[in-house]
Design an enzyme around this catalytic site. Structure first.
Site, short mmCIF file in Angstrom:
data_model
loop_
_atom_site.label_atom_id
_atom_site.label_comp_id
_atom_site.label_asym_id
_atom_site.label_seq_id
_atom_site.Cartn_x
_atom_site.Cartn_y
_atom_site.Cartn_z
CD GLU A 1 -17.90 5.74 46.16
OE1 GLU A 1 -18.86 5.99 46.94
OE2 GLU A 1 -17.62 4.58 45.81
CG HIS B 1 -20.02 -2.39 37.45
ND1 HIS B 1 -21.30 -2.47 37.94
CD2 HIS B 1 -19.22 -2.37 38.53
CE1 HIS B 1 -21.27 -2.50 39.27
NE2 HIS B 1 -20.02 -2.44 39.66
CD GLU C 1 -14.93 3.01 47.17
OE1 GLU C 1 -15.28 2.19 46.32
OE2 GLU C 1 -15.60 4.03 47.45
C1 LIG Z 1 -20.96 3.61 44.92
C2 LIG Z 1 -20.09 2.43 44.73
N1 LIG Z 1 -18.81 2.47 45.15
C3 LIG Z 1 -18.02 1.40 45.01
C4 LIG Z 1 -18.48 0.27 44.43
C5 LIG Z 1 -17.56 -0.92 44.23
N2 LIG Z 1 -17.90 -2.00 45.13
C6 LIG Z 1 -18.73 -2.99 44.77
S1 LIG Z 1 -19.05 -4.04 46.01
C7 LIG Z 1 -18.04 -3.18 47.06
C8 LIG Z 1 -17.86 -3.64 48.46
C9 LIG Z 1 -19.15 -3.72 49.14
O1 LIG Z 1 -18.95 -4.17 50.44
P1 LIG Z 1 -20.18 -4.52 51.33
O2 LIG Z 1 -21.18 -3.43 51.29
O3 LIG Z 1 -19.65 -4.91 52.65
O4 LIG Z 1 -20.85 -5.77 50.59
P2 LIG Z 1 -20.22 -7.21 50.32
O5 LIG Z 1 -19.54 -7.15 49.00
O6 LIG Z 1 -19.29 -7.52 51.41
O7 LIG Z 1 -21.38 -8.12 50.25
C10 LIG Z 1 -17.48 -2.08 46.42
C11 LIG Z 1 -16.54 -1.15 47.04
C12 LIG Z 1 -19.81 0.26 43.96
N3 LIG Z 1 -20.33 -0.80 43.34
N4 LIG Z 1 -20.59 1.33 44.14
#
Ligand SMILES: Cc1ncc(C[n+]2csc(CCOP(=O)(O)OP(=O)(O)O)c2C)c(N)n1
Ligand SMILES: [Mg+2]
Lengths: 340, 337
Positions: free
Chosen positions: A65, A134, A34
């Protein structure tokens, strides 16, 4: 060449350079995860790769994942050499079946007939108020399970050399890098996140601990940030006439017993410092090894410093309380020396 | 009947007024958070410094999803939210003082300083959120299940980003909720990005309401971050759930005015994008609609705005005035007593 000055890099640039060199050497190496493309990885470990190798070999994935780590396993079984990035180790929960039940077991269950030459790289560590989901290291969670090499380098030199080894290894390697040691502009600026890194490709073995500082009075075994804290503590202890030997574990699995045992045979005292939970962890493993194989060499009971079996709290006053640091190491060693 | 109600008889202007107040409150709350988060982080940005350290995901521009859904919910309905949770928490009626104190890491916070901005739990308001993408969806499934088992007509709503709709938990939860005919609503806030990854590079379909048919549930799409359209779609979904007619996916096109997190260099999007989005500000749009409806006048709106700001200011003051927890408190609460 003209200058005698050693070339220095941040931890993340050292990692990215290793990956780039292996991608140049071997067309089967590719990266997926990612925000690893244009963004260069949230912690910078894939910076520059998209520009160099393009989207065919540097694949930004959806937040899926299980699918992309599972796909790395499938591709590795076909002879590719994938490097998958799990953004934070804490996210292991959503894909652990692929890691534990498949990546770690298929080579064994196939009687060695299926090879999985892949790297699962992931960021670990806390200390910047990112709270319980985290900030973990989970070193032991991964090292506990047979079938994966698990490494956690502490210097830019080792990050590059061990990444090169990990990519060339025919077995699955979990490569943990510490966020604070990446040399990121938006975190604490730590001297040890920058260091000498030769430009030419080189390897550092995946099964050897590193004696960072020699000493005769006490052995301190650390890992990643804890190694650097142990070094700071050792400097301060030296001012009080205590000479600590500091070992950087580097590799959790396989673990380098010899380096630890040889040191304990010299110093007769052992402190183990970990950024993972205390129970059933790295500190317990090393204490057990030394108890089994060098108990009578010890002049005082082994001491362990680790997270006291609580999730990592958010508020910095609480997090500071649970994280080991130089002060706690100095205090522990002094207590140990006084008791002797 | 006001002009607005003549044109849109199904929409209550009083409820729109409530939404407007929530949206103003959310906007002002996030603006204040930008300030608080920046304290101690300049001239050199360091994520671990200042009164509000750690990651900070703000919802500026995404107010309609929260306000338009919550206007139809009561205290008995459950809401789960993701890592970007302030707008949902505020509109659901989470204790604003305790929430802010939590974000400041104080002992008066919702979680006594243990959770932080991504981990807010207010059982009184039936609200929770978390830092693992998509993880809140199955929790909402469970809440919906509990409601059904208790024989209540309470519903459960999971808010997620469009990026989360590609996680296994989304798909497994939808199948389960449809199979068991649960009062579940998933609101997908499409702000175009999951961190740096545009929706077009992460999602195999144009919008996630299209995925509804794969699970035999209802789907609705709200264009242009429109508060009134969100109100309508949400009302329909809530009625469906309350009447035992099963789950709904609502996707709303929304706007992320700020970075993914504060400190995001945003090199992945065009510099003109945000000014373009800000020109379509949903709060200004609703404000104008309310004035056009001749339901309120300018001074009345200003009074609402002042009231919302006062509540937010008081919450921040409470947070700043509160004490940090004692360090040893880190060892408490692993098990509840
Ligand atoms: C299982 C998991 N994978 C990756 C992440 C890292 N991460 C946090 S927010 C995010 C993006 C989320 O995008 P979206 O669902 O569109 O929400 P937005 O941030 O745009 O509100 C990622 C990849 C995470 N927190 N949990
Ligand atoms: Mg998004």
């Amino acid at each position: 060449m003209e200058t005698a000055k050693k070339r220095v890099l941040t931890g993340n640039k050292a990692m990215a350079e290793a990956i780039a060199q292996e991608m140049e050497n071997d067309k089967n190496v590719f990266v997926l995860g990612e925000d690893i493309g244009k963004y260069g990885g949230i912690f910078g470990s894939t910076q520059g790769l998209m520009e160099k190798f393009g989207p065919e070999r540097v694949l930004d994935t959806p937040i899926s994942e299980t699918a992309f780590i599972g796909a790395a396993i499938g591709a590795a079984a076909e002879g590719m050499r994938p490097i998958a990035e799990l953004m934070f180790v804490d996210f292991f929960g959503v894909c652990m079946d692929q890691i534990y039940n498949h990546m770690a077991k298929i080579p064994y269950m196939s009687g060695g007939n299926v090879r999985l030459p892949m790297v699962l790289m992931t960021s670990v560590g806390g200390g910047y108020s990112d709270a319980a989901q985290h900030s973990q290291t989970l070193y032991a969670t991964f090292a506990h399970m047979p079938g994966m090499k698990v490494v956690a380098p502490s210097t830019p030199y080792d990050l590059k050399g061990m990444m090169t080894s990990a990519i060339r290894d025919d077995n699955p390697v979990v490569f943990m890098f510490h966020k604070s040691l990446q040399g990121l502009g938006w975190m604490d600026q730590l001297d040890y996140a920058i260091g000498h890194v030769p430009e030419d490709s080189y390897i550092v073995p995946l099964d050897k601990a590193n004696v960072m500082r020699e000493g005769k009075d006490v052995t301190i075994v650390g890992i990643q940030m804890m190694t650097h804290y142990a070094m700071e503590a050792a400097e301060r202890l030296a001012q009080d006439g205590i000479e600590a030997e500091v070992i950087d574990l580097r590799s959790l699995a396989p673990i380098d017993k010899d380096t630890i045992l040889n040191s304990v045979k010299k110093t007769h005292r052992l402190v183990v410092v970990d950024e993972d939970y205390r129970s059933y962890g790295m500190t317990a493993e090393i204490a057990a090894i030394v108890s089994e194989e060098a108990l009578y060499e010890l002049e005082s009971p082994i001491k362990r410093l680790a997270i006291p079996d609580v999730p990592i709290p958010y508020s910095h006053v609480l997090e500071d309380f649970v994280l080991p640091g130089p002060d706690k190491i100095v205090e522990t060693v002094k207590q140990m020396m006084d008791e002797a | 009947m006001t002009k607005f109600e003549e044109k849109q008889p199904s929409v209550s202007v009083d409820k729109l007024m409530w939404m407007y107040e929530q949206m103003v409150k959310i906007r002002y709350y996030e603006d204040q958070m930008v300030e608080a988060y920046t304290e101690g982080k300049s001239p050199v940005f360091n994520i671990g410094k200042g009164p509000v350290p750690g990651e900070m995901h703000l919802a500026t521009g995404q107010e309609p999803a929260a306000a338009g859904m919550m206007v139809h919910l009561t205290k008995d309905d459950t809401v789960t939210a993701p890592h970007r949770p302030h707008h949902h928490a505020i509109a659901k009626g989470v204790d604003l003082k305790k929430m802010t104190a939590e974000i400041f890491g104080k002992e008066t916070g919702l979680g006594k300083g243990k959770g932080g901005h991504m981990h807010l739990f207010d059982p009184q308001a039936k609200f929770s959120c978390g830092g693992i993408v998509a993880a809140g969806i199955p929790h909402a499934v469970g809440a919906a299940m509990a409601n059904k088992m208790k024989g209540k007509d309470w519903v459960a709503v999971a808010f997620i980003g469009e990026g989360a709709a590609n996680a296994g938990a989304f798909h497994e939860s939808l199948n389960l909720a449809a199979l068991w005919n649960l009062p579940l609503i998933i609101v997908v806030e499409d702000n175009s990005y999951g961190i740096s990854i545009p929706k077009t590079a992460s999602t195999s379909v144009e919008s996630n309401d299209l995925r509804a048919s794969a699970y035999g549930v209802a789907g609705a799409y709200v264009k242009d971050n429109d508060p009134v359209a969100m109100y309508k779609a949400a009302e329909e979904a809530v009625n469906r759930a309350r009447n035992g007619q099963g789950p709904t996916i609502i996707e709303i096109e929304t706007f992320r005015f700020l970075g993914h997190f504060q400190g995001d260099p945003e090199l992945y999007r065009d510099k003109q994008e945000v000014p373009g989005l800000r020109a379509r500000d949903p709060i200004m749009k609703l404000r104008q609609q309310l004035l056009d409806a001749e339901h309120v006048n300018e001074p009345e709106l200003e009074e609402i705005e002042a009231r919302a700001k006062k509540e937010v200011d008081e919450a921040y003051q409470f947070a700043r005035d509160s004490d940090y927890p004692k360090p040893e408190a880190a060892l408490d609460d692993v098990f509840t007593s």
